[in-house]
Scaffold this active site. Structure first.
Site, PDB file in Angstrom:
ATOM      1  CE  LYS A  82     -11.887   2.556   1.178  1.00 49.03           C
ATOM      2  NZ  LYS A  82     -11.432   3.607   2.117  1.00 49.03           N
ATOM      3  CG  HIS A 110       6.036 -29.381   4.742  1.00 48.58           C
ATOM      4  ND1 HIS A 110       6.574 -30.625   4.495  1.00 48.58           N
ATOM      5  CD2 HIS A 110       6.651 -28.923   5.864  1.00 48.58           C
ATOM      6  CE1 HIS A 110       7.464 -30.917   5.430  1.00 48.58           C
ATOM      7  NE2 HIS A 110       7.533 -29.894   6.269  1.00 48.58           N
ATOM      8  CD  GLU A 142      -3.186   0.723   2.128  1.00 47.66           C
ATOM      9  OE1 GLU A 142      -4.174   0.006   1.838  1.00 47.66           O
ATOM     10  OE2 GLU A 142      -3.040   1.258   3.247  1.00 47.66           O
TER      11      GLU A 142
END
Length: 541
Positions: free
Chosen positions: A506, A377, A346
């Site tokens: 948004k 793994h 960000e």
């Protein structure tokens, strides 16, 4: 600065071909020459391609790139977040020296200390049971409702410092997906639950939607009058907080010069303080302050955030490595990669320079990771043998909190050391073939199988070692990465402290809600969006 970058790039081909095995064999002092420490916090970067010549160029890059000048501008309260005309002073929140910090000519430290004291008083009263719920029962569970910086920091730090929890149980709700809050509410009882609503403006859609669900949960079980006893807020919108029904004495503010992803040190850290207590929260701030002082005063060649940022820039913008893996060998740091993902991506995920021109080359990398040994793994296969070079950053404490499980911690340590060594050394064809023939495989088959067991090595990694994951140590680690992001941002020539990329989605979501609700037509949107709206509407019950 560009000339230095070009000099570095001219060495890139040779650097990528650097044989780290040979470098270590030729220099018995390589580790001591390419590692630095701040007290017990050791940073080993000897397993990167950095050598004396590259280090000199990187130091010159920092000097010519104005990193030190910009650093002082940040600490002194200059509005370096120029797109929003704001100072960047999360460092003031942990300014334990109380040295005056001026914003527009006013010392902010009295206000910082006042909020910290109010947080401490409230936390102590909740922890001791002095402040009770509406029915007179003590608070046993605290649910923080926030998103982004109002969630990632508190979640990460509260989990990381689990051995220091001696307060109410801590829970966190962030996602607007109703499943998130529904699952958390099943774990608690209304009469013993406190909600903290963390939203500076008290308008964040995800947070306020979840807050209303929480309010309904309390009001339905205990009545409207109970709301004031079961809510607190971290906000500056006092009118909206009051309209929600939260007592003004339970509202804790912070300032425009604190960015969300840098806000764990502020009142956003209230759930952490309630969990571990004000004294331990103070030690958390102390650790960060120690790194602030180190960052400001240490020479570049001994300065952990400077070196980490310079090497990060070198990996990204000179060698072209597109990602970095954050690999803490500590299960309690399982959310640290996600926290750094926001902090880094960000901040430095920008395509425009401070001059308003396109960034030349690259800006911030993709940041990701998982705790060890789980990641071994899952995705380490690609780090070891994939076609992309992914710089790895390991973290390990010398001591754990479970002395009875010392052997398990020793296994953890052996694994992290093995991974960094394996990335550096690799395995040659001859070594792979010999391993197979020693087990009885014939030459022809070994020649066929061995290439699949070859590791090129020369894959860069940095390892951090520290004593124990205490509040002080965590504060130090977070501040180290904050300043690393700052250094890289200055070198990328971008503003690391705005986040306009968050806003477009948004805005579009607000416009699409009436379409999803069936109140408006999808006409005017692209055909893909129209098709998806129609498909979802058809499936909706």
């Amino acid at each position: 600065m560009n000339a230095i970058v070009e000099q570095l790039k001219s060495t890139a081909a040779a650097t990528k071909a650097t044989d780290l095995r040979a470098a270590f064999a030729a220099d018995a002092q390589r580790f001591s020459r390419f590692s630095v420490a701040l007290d017990d916090l050791l940073m080993d970067f000897s397993k990167t391609a950095v050598n004396d010549d590259i280090l000199k160029l990187l130091v010159k890059l920092a000097e010519d790139g104005g990193v030190e000048k910009k650093r002082e501008e940040m600490f002194s309260g200059k509005a370096i977040n120029f797109t929003e005309d704001r100072a960047v002073l999360h460092t003031a929140l942990r300014n334990r020296s109380n040295t005056p910090v001026l914003v527009d000519g006013k010392d902010v430290m009295p206000d910082v200390n006042a909020v910290l004291a109010a947080m401490g008083k409230f936390a102590d009263e909740i922890r001791s049971g002095a402040l009770k719920g509406a029915t007179g029962k003590a608070i046993t569970d605290v649910i923080n409702i926030g998103i982004g910086g109002s969630d990632l920091g508190p979640v990460m730090a509260t989990l990381a410092l689990a051995p220091f929890h001696d307060g109410p149980r801590a829970h966190f709700v962030s996602n607007i997906d109703g499943a998130h809050i529904a699952d958390i509410l099943k774990l608690v009882q209304p009469e013993t639950t406190l909600f903290i609503v963390a939203s500076k403006t008290f308008t964040t859609v995800e947070t306020m939607t979840n807050a209303q669900t929480a309010r309904n949960f309390i009001a339905k079980a205990l009545g409207e009058a109970a709301v004031q006893h079961h809510f607190a807020a971290v906000s500056t919108a006092l009118d909206k907080v009051a309209a929600f029904g939260i007592d003004s004495a339970r509202v804790f503010g912070f300032w425009d010069w604190v960015g969300g992803r840098y806000s764990i040190w502020s009142a956003i850290g209230l759930p952490l303080m309630i969990a571990i207590g004000p004294e331990n929260f103070g030690k958390f701030l102390d650790g960060a302050h120690a790194v602030d002082n180190h960052f400001r005063k240490a020479p570049i060649t001994e300065n952990l955030p400077m070196l980490l940022g310079l090497i990060g820039f070198y990996h990204r913008n000179v060698l072209g490595y597109p990602t970095r893996a954050i690999l803490p060998y500590d299960q309690r740091l399982s959310r640290f990669p996600a926290y750094l993902q926001q902090l880094d991506m960000e901040s430095n995920g920008k395509g425009v320079t401070i001059d308003g021109t396109p960034v030349e080359g690259n800006s911030g990398p993709v940041v990701w990771g998982e705790p060890g040994t789980n990641g071994q793994h899952a995705f380490y296969q690609l780090i070891h043998q994939g076609t992309s070079i992914i710089p790895a950053e390991f973290m390990i404490a010398a001591n754990a909190f479970e002395p009875e499980l010392r052997h398990q911690h020793q296994l953890l340590i052996s694994n992290v050391l093995a991974q960094s060594e394996a990335l550096m050394k690799g395995r040659t064809f001859a070594e792979a073939k010999k391993q197979l023939t020693d087990k009885g495989m014939d030459d022809k088959k070994a020649d066929f199988i061995a290439p699949h067991r070859v590791f090129t090595g020369n894959r860069p990694s940095i390892t951090f070692v520290y004593d124990k994951l205490t509040p002080y140590a965590l504060g130090r680690l977070i501040a180290l990465y904050e300043h690393r992001v700052f250094v890289e941002g200055v070198l990328f020539r971008i503003n690391s402290f705005d986040q306009w990329g968050v806003e477009l989605g948004k805005e579009l979501a607000t416009g699409l809600l009436p379409v999803v609700e069936g109140k408006e037509s999808a006409e005017g949107h692209d055909s893909s969006t129209q098709g998806l709206v129609a498909a979802l509407a058809k499936l909706a019950k």
